[in-house]
Write a protein that holds these residues in place. Structure first.
Motif, PDB file in Angstrom:
ATOM      1  N   ARG A  29      39.070  -4.170   0.255  1.00 51.01           N
ATOM      2  CA  ARG A  29      40.455  -3.916  -0.145  1.00 51.01           C
ATOM      3  C   ARG A  29      41.441  -4.636   0.770  1.00 51.01           C
ATOM      4  NH1 ARG A  29      40.312   1.182  -0.014  1.00 51.01           N
ATOM      5  NH2 ARG A  29      41.188   1.517   2.047  1.00 51.01           N
ATOM      6  N   ALA A  30      41.159  -4.653   2.064  1.00 53.78           N
ATOM      7  CA  ALA A  30      42.066  -5.317   3.000  1.00 53.78           C
ATOM      8  C   ALA A  30      41.967  -6.834   2.917  1.00 53.78           C
ATOM      9  CB  ALA A  30      41.765  -4.851   4.429  1.00 53.78           C
ATOM     10  N   VAL A  31      40.767  -7.356   2.634  1.00 53.97           N
ATOM     11  CA  VAL A  31      40.572  -8.802   2.631  1.00 53.97           C
ATOM     12  C   VAL A  31      40.996  -9.429   1.303  1.00 53.97           C
ATOM     13  CG1 VAL A  31      38.833 -10.626   2.745  1.00 53.97           C
ATOM     14  CG2 VAL A  31      38.759  -8.732   4.376  1.00 53.97           C
ATOM     15  N   PHE A  32      40.618  -8.802   0.188  1.00 62.86           N
ATOM     16  CA  PHE A  32      40.857  -9.398  -1.123  1.00 62.86           C
ATOM     17  C   PHE A  32      42.130  -8.916  -1.791  1.00 62.86           C
ATOM     18  CE2 PHE A  32      36.159  -9.804  -0.758  1.00 62.86           C
ATOM     19  CZ  PHE A  32      36.119 -11.180  -0.786  1.00 62.86           C
ATOM     20  N   HIS A  33      42.847  -8.015  -1.158  1.00 59.58           N
ATOM     21  CA  HIS A  33      44.203  -7.674  -1.618  1.00 59.58           C
ATOM     22  C   HIS A  33      45.120  -7.692  -0.398  1.00 59.58           C
ATOM     23  CE1 HIS A  33      46.895  -6.274  -4.769  1.00 59.58           C
ATOM     24  NE2 HIS A  33      47.466  -5.508  -3.852  1.00 59.58           N
ATOM     25  N   PRO A  34      45.429  -8.891   0.105  1.00 57.91           N
ATOM     26  CA  PRO A  34      46.154  -9.013   1.377  1.00 57.91           C
ATOM     27  C   PRO A  34      47.558  -8.427   1.309  1.00 57.91           C
ATOM     28  CG  PRO A  34      45.165 -11.106   0.706  1.00 57.91           C
ATOM     29  CD  PRO A  34      45.080 -10.199  -0.460  1.00 57.91           C
ATOM     30  N   ALA A  35      48.141  -8.314   2.491  1.00 53.31           N
ATOM     31  CA  ALA A  35      49.475  -7.725   2.595  1.00 53.31           C
ATOM     32  C   ALA A  35      50.565  -8.635   2.059  1.00 53.31           C
ATOM     33  CB  ALA A  35      49.771  -7.369   4.054  1.00 53.31           C
ATOM     34  N   TRP A  36      50.299  -9.933   1.901  1.00 57.39           N
ATOM     35  CA  TRP A  36      51.348 -10.837   1.421  1.00 57.39           C
ATOM     36  C   TRP A  36      51.465 -10.835  -0.100  1.00 57.39           C
ATOM     37  CZ3 TRP A  36      48.817 -14.240  -1.662  1.00 57.39           C
ATOM     38  CH2 TRP A  36      47.492 -14.557  -1.352  1.00 57.39           C
ATOM     39  N   ILE A  37      50.578 -10.142  -0.800  1.00 59.38           N
ATOM     40  CA  ILE A  37      50.686 -10.045  -2.254  1.00 59.38           C
ATOM     41  C   ILE A  37      51.784  -9.044  -2.594  1.00 59.38           C
ATOM     42  CG2 ILE A  37      49.500  -9.371  -4.378  1.00 59.38           C
ATOM     43  CD1 ILE A  37      46.926 -10.339  -3.198  1.00 59.38           C
ATOM     44  N   PRO A  38      52.771  -9.416  -3.386  1.00 61.22           N
ATOM     45  CA  PRO A  38      53.862  -8.476  -3.702  1.00 61.22           C
ATOM     46  C   PRO A  38      53.374  -7.362  -4.611  1.00 61.22           C
ATOM     47  CG  PRO A  38      54.107 -10.488  -4.986  1.00 61.22           C
ATOM     48  CD  PRO A  38      52.973 -10.739  -4.027  1.00 61.22           C
ATOM     49  N   ASP A  39      54.055  -6.235  -4.523  1.00 63.54           N
ATOM     50  CA  ASP A  39      53.730  -5.102  -5.378  1.00 63.54           C
ATOM     51  C   ASP A  39      54.133  -5.396  -6.826  1.00 63.54           C
ATOM     52  OD1 ASP A  39      52.747  -3.594  -3.266  1.00 63.54           O
ATOM     53  OD2 ASP A  39      54.743  -2.843  -2.756  1.00 63.54           O
TER      54      ASP A  39
ATOM     55  N   ARG B 258      55.156  -9.526   4.528  1.00 65.13           N
ATOM     56  CA  ARG B 258      54.909 -10.908   4.199  1.00 65.13           C
ATOM     57  C   ARG B 258      54.450 -11.663   5.436  1.00 65.13           C
ATOM     58  NH1 ARG B 258      57.304 -12.164  -0.695  1.00 65.13           N
ATOM     59  NH2 ARG B 258      57.325 -10.293  -1.943  1.00 65.13           N
ATOM     60  N   GLY B 259      53.575 -12.627   5.228  1.00 66.50           N
ATOM     61  CA  GLY B 259      53.146 -13.488   6.313  1.00 66.50           C
ATOM     62  C   GLY B 259      51.909 -13.005   7.033  1.00 66.50           C
ATOM     63  N   SER B 260      51.427 -11.797   6.778  1.00 63.62           N
ATOM     64  CA  SER B 260      50.217 -11.289   7.390  1.00 63.62           C
ATOM     65  C   SER B 260      49.156 -11.118   6.315  1.00 63.62           C
ATOM     66  CB  SER B 260      50.489  -9.956   8.104  1.00 63.62           C
ATOM     67  OG  SER B 260      50.965  -9.008   7.180  1.00 63.62           O
ATOM     68  N   TRP B 261      47.898 -10.985   6.769  1.00 68.60           N
ATOM     69  CA  TRP B 261      46.815 -10.886   5.789  1.00 68.60           C
ATOM     70  C   TRP B 261      46.390  -9.426   5.598  1.00 68.60           C
ATOM     71  CZ3 TRP B 261      45.006 -15.217   3.201  1.00 68.60           C
ATOM     72  CH2 TRP B 261      43.943 -14.996   2.318  1.00 68.60           C
TER      73      TRP B 261
END
Length: 322
Positions: free
Chosen positions: A26-36, A5-8
């Protein structure tokens, strides 16, 4: 796998990654802050819906209308981006109004801003692709046309892969509320189909096939959305009308093993060991049985029926003892 959370991009992009536009998308339009996703079944249904919609759209543009027209496809993409830019904040604003009795907007400020950034990033990519195509087609220089063509192909793959991602996560709406992506998908699909129904644009199909083609997408998306919200409500207690801050905590990951617990079994069962062949050989002791000094281990043999050693001879005692 849990997402940070908190990173892109969560540090997944490198200089070599930009040679693959789909990896960057994939890295830009499905960021790391989106929950599984909480439900793998619904996630598979979403992917099927995205793939089926893409195949149907390309089939209509390629085979029905007599050829693949990139310009018309970009015009439709610009129209869809404008609709999303207006419709997505409007739908989220309505839900914030519904949630006002159980929570505040300030509690959702971070995920709301992240979702808005993702929406603007996608719309900006579509607009940039349209401008690049127009510039490349009107330029007269060979070198400029070559460079512009390469950049256009890279950006085209980037936008198409990004469209697949944002159709799956609905601009990270799950970070705001788990049921919000289902609502956005249903509302967007119906409002995208209404203009075709009103204007009678059947994309070159007959009346029956045109109506089925136009209404098939919103009906399918709505069915999947109802299935998703129903499963979230039954399994996790997540209701669409409830503010995310008032929802019950989600269950954590189920541990696959308990290393601190010893192997379970019957500690008093008979050990599976072969019986000694020699009649006077000591029988193997149970790991929880008494030791050599126990009451049934005379002579230190460990077997209760082992032959006893002969008693030592007694000393003769006198009439007064000795």
């Amino acid at each position: 796998m849990a997402r940070a959370r908190g990173s892109w991009t969560d540090g997944t992009l490198t200089a070599r990654s930009f040679l693959k536009p789909h990896t960057v998308a994939r890295a830009v339009f499905h960021p790391a802050w989106i929950p599984d996703s909480l439900d793998p079944t619904v996630e598979r249904l979403k992917r099927f819906r995205v793939v089926a919609g893409a195949v149907a759209s390309l089939g209509v543009y390629t085979f029905v209308e007599g050829g693949f027209a990139l310009t018309e496809l970009l015009e439709n993409a610009l129209t869809a981006s404008a609709v999303l830019l207006f419709l997505t904040p409007l739908t989220v604003g309505v839900m914030l109004f519904v949630w006002r009795s159980t929570g505040t907007v300030r509690q959702l400020r971070v995920p709301l801003l992240n979702s808005l950034k993702l929406l603007l990033l996608f719309v900006g990519s579509v607009v940039g692709l349209a401008l690049l195509v127009q510039t490349t087609s009107t330029s007269g220089g060979i070198l400029l046309s070559l460079v512009g063509g390469l950049a256009m192909m890279w950006l085209l793959v980037f936008v198409v892969a990004g469209a697949v991602r944002v159709c799956g996560n609905l601009f990270g709406a799950a970070a705001v509320h788990r049921s919000l992506p289902a609502l956005l998908a249903a509302v967007t699909s119906w409002l995208m189909a209404v203009p075709d129904l009103v204007t009678g644009d059947l994309h070159g199909l007959s009346l029956t096939l045109g109506v089925v083609f136009i209404l098939g997408a919103p009906v399918t998306v709505t069915a999947i959305a109802l299935l998703e919200t129903g499963r979230l409500k039954r399994r996790y207690g997540i209701r669409l009308r409830a503010h995310p801050a008032s929802l019950p905590p989600l269950p954590g990951p189920v541990p696959t093993g308990l290393p601190h617990v010893p192997p379970q079994g019957n500690p008093y069962g008979h050990p599976n060991v072969p019986h000694p062949q020699h009649p006077h050989a000591p029988y193997p002791r149970h790991p929880y049985g008494p030791g050599p000094q126990g009451p049934y281990a005379p002579g230190g043999s460990g077997h209760p029926y082992a032959p006893r050693p002969p008693y030592p001879p007694r000393r003769p005692r006198g009439p007064y003892g000795g």
